[in-house]
Design a protein around this motif. Structure first.
Motif, PDB file in Angstrom:
ATOM      1  N   GLU B 162       7.039 -25.970  52.655  1.00 38.00           N
ATOM      2  CA  GLU B 162       6.094 -24.768  52.235  1.00 38.00           C
ATOM      3  C   GLU B 162       7.390 -24.037  51.153  1.00 38.00           C
ATOM      4  O   GLU B 162       8.888 -23.510  51.416  1.00 38.00           O
ATOM      5  N   ARG B 163       6.929 -23.324  50.454  1.00 35.04           N
ATOM      6  CA  ARG B 163       7.803 -22.338  49.108  1.00 35.04           C
ATOM      7  C   ARG B 163       7.672 -21.741  48.324  1.00 35.04           C
ATOM      8  O   ARG B 163       6.227 -21.077  47.694  1.00 35.04           O
ATOM      9  N   ARG B 164       7.168 -20.199  49.107  1.00 33.31           N
ATOM     10  CA  ARG B 164       6.859 -19.250  48.997  1.00 33.31           C
ATOM     11  C   ARG B 164       7.072 -18.716  47.738  1.00 33.31           C
ATOM     12  O   ARG B 164       6.183 -17.725  47.048  1.00 33.31           O
ATOM     13  N   ASP B 165       8.301 -19.317  47.270  1.00 39.21           N
ATOM     14  CA  ASP B 165       9.086 -18.522  45.805  1.00 39.21           C
ATOM     15  C   ASP B 165       8.030 -19.114  45.072  1.00 39.21           C
ATOM     16  O   ASP B 165       8.419 -18.729  43.607  1.00 39.21           O
ATOM     17  N   TRP B 167       4.524 -19.459  45.394  1.00 36.66           N
ATOM     18  CA  TRP B 167       3.495 -19.129  45.088  1.00 36.66           C
ATOM     19  C   TRP B 167       2.806 -18.181  44.100  1.00 36.66           C
ATOM     20  O   TRP B 167       3.938 -17.533  43.734  1.00 36.66           O
ATOM     21  N   TYR B 188      -0.668 -29.424  45.254  1.00 36.85           N
ATOM     22  CA  TYR B 188      -0.618 -27.886  46.495  1.00 36.85           C
ATOM     23  C   TYR B 188      -1.629 -29.091  47.059  1.00 36.85           C
ATOM     24  O   TYR B 188      -2.340 -29.503  46.945  1.00 36.85           O
ATOM     25  N   LYS B 190      -4.118 -26.768  50.389  1.00 35.89           N
ATOM     26  CA  LYS B 190      -5.169 -25.887  50.463  1.00 35.89           C
ATOM     27  C   LYS B 190      -6.157 -26.177  50.586  1.00 35.89           C
ATOM     28  O   LYS B 190      -6.654 -26.669  50.697  1.00 35.89           O
ATOM     29  N   GLU B 205      -1.751 -18.156  46.470  1.00 36.23           N
ATOM     30  CA  GLU B 205      -0.740 -17.846  48.127  1.00 36.23           C
ATOM     31  C   GLU B 205      -0.721 -18.974  49.448  1.00 36.23           C
ATOM     32  O   GLU B 205      -2.475 -19.454  49.250  1.00 36.23           O
ATOM     33  N   GLY B 206      -0.484 -19.214  50.295  1.00 38.91           N
ATOM     34  CA  GLY B 206      -0.619 -19.774  51.637  1.00 38.91           C
ATOM     35  C   GLY B 206      -0.599 -21.470  51.238  1.00 38.91           C
ATOM     36  O   GLY B 206      -0.757 -21.685  52.814  1.00 38.91           O
ATOM     37  N   LYS B 208       0.543 -25.464  50.486  1.00 39.62           N
ATOM     38  CA  LYS B 208       2.292 -25.597  50.264  1.00 39.62           C
ATOM     39  C   LYS B 208       2.541 -26.582  49.353  1.00 39.62           C
ATOM     40  O   LYS B 208       0.875 -27.229  48.840  1.00 39.62           O
TER      41      LYS B 208
END
Ligand SMILES: [Ca+2]
Ligand SMILES: [Ca+2]
Lengths: 221, 221
Positions: B162-165, B167, B188, B190, B205-206, B208
């Motif tokens: 999980e790497r929000r950076d 997105w 990815y 989703k 966004e959102g 993985k």
């Protein structure tokens, strides 16, 4: 030689269907397929293409192996649901034939025994299942990806390409060229898989390329 | 709630070992693990870590499920070696509990029945074995890669990050950054896996990230 598939349960139709579809797509040589079931009951549970020859017989009886002409076979596949029978049958097959022997084993402890008996490859179906069940708890996405990559259904398949034109080409360059053809380069195979090498490494001579390609997604199994 | 694992054969130790190693690495929450065997014989065949609670009982008997406190469980994993028992037990578990239920099925025909009974995931262990046995004939390299990716041994593992950076970052850029960290970006996730998207596509966004990483290679299983 021909293919001999011996066993019971749903490994058998899955193996036959995968093999016949590889034959019809030309990925593997057209040779007769002989399936050996232990009894009529097992035979009736399974629907097989009509070109497949079916025999009934105890796989641990040498006479059964003779009827299946194991001596002349190129490949013998065992999915017996019984690891001690598998060890015994592997030993017999290897004594009478030069066939490659691939075995489904149920217990991890059987791996070394089967290798010792001469099995060329052992698939631990239930260990894999146990692992995937556990992974479903904490990384269901990984299970989805593995499920897709290992079955004909879903959006993706994993396969190998022999691409002499890419030998000596830097990895990142091969990646780009294959991407343009719809393939996703995972790595190369030379004796063993090498995934994700350094980007400027040259694809070695004699290697095969491991790629992900869009799946047939036909749900054929 | 806790984890309840019910069944027999080598799926059980493999599932427990995967789960306990995920617990000890912090990938999954520490909760009690309860294993239910059908009889003493099965229990004796298997060595389990001592923190695992073991019960003996018929999985199709509601009283067994009550003793395992299935009602309060978060996850129930079934590897019963009998698909009709699995359908029955899945129905019972789903009626008494909100637990997620993951089931190993032996026959492809059971898939729809199990889903109908409420199974959240079904692993078709023997179909997969059949397919890998057939693939061993015509693409052994693929079987090697799948073998490596699906077991803790070998050089590689597949996992999610999980790497929000990342997105909103273009795919090719995310690929480069992760490559620098030793990860190989596959795609990815989703809702479903999307592998090898167009290179300038932004990581949604959102989502993985699905990556291959160098394996622990400890041969822990
Ligand atoms: Ca697929
Ligand atoms: Ca591995």
């Amino acid at each position: 030689g021909h293919y001999v598939i011996i066993g019971r349960g749903s490994s058998i139709p899955s193996c036959v269907s995968e093999l016949t579809s590889a034959i019809s797509s030309g990925e593997v040589e057209l040779k007769p397929i002989v399936v050996v079931f232990p009894d009529e009951g097992e035979r009736k549970k399974v629907e097989l293409p009509e070109e497949v020859e079916v025999l009934i017989g105890d796989p641990t009886n040498p006479e059964t192996l003779e009827r299946a002409h194991v001596k002349e076979a190129s490949y013998v596949i065992l999915a017996l649901e019984d690891d001690s029978k598998s060890v015994f049958t592997t030993l017999m097959v290897k004594r009478m034939s030069n066939a490659k022997v691939f075995v489904e084993a149920l217990r991890g402890e059987s791996l070394e025994l089967l290798k010792g008996a001469g099995a060329d490859r052992v698939i631990l179906s239930r260990s894999l299942a146990g692992r995937l069940l556990a992974s479903s708890v904490f990384e269901p996405e990984v299970v989805d990806v593995i499920d897709d990559l290992t079955t004909a259904s879903g959006g993706y398949d994993i396969t190998v390409l022999e691409r002499r034109d890419l030998w000596g080409v830097p990895y990142v360059e091969a990646m780009k060229r294959l991407h343009g053809e719809g393939y996703f380069l995972l790595g190369y195979y030379k004796e063993k898989p090498v995934l994700n090498p350094v980007l400027n490494e040259e694809i070695p001579e004699g290697s095969k390329l491991i790629v992900i390609k869009p799946g047939s997604s036909s749900g054929k199994r």
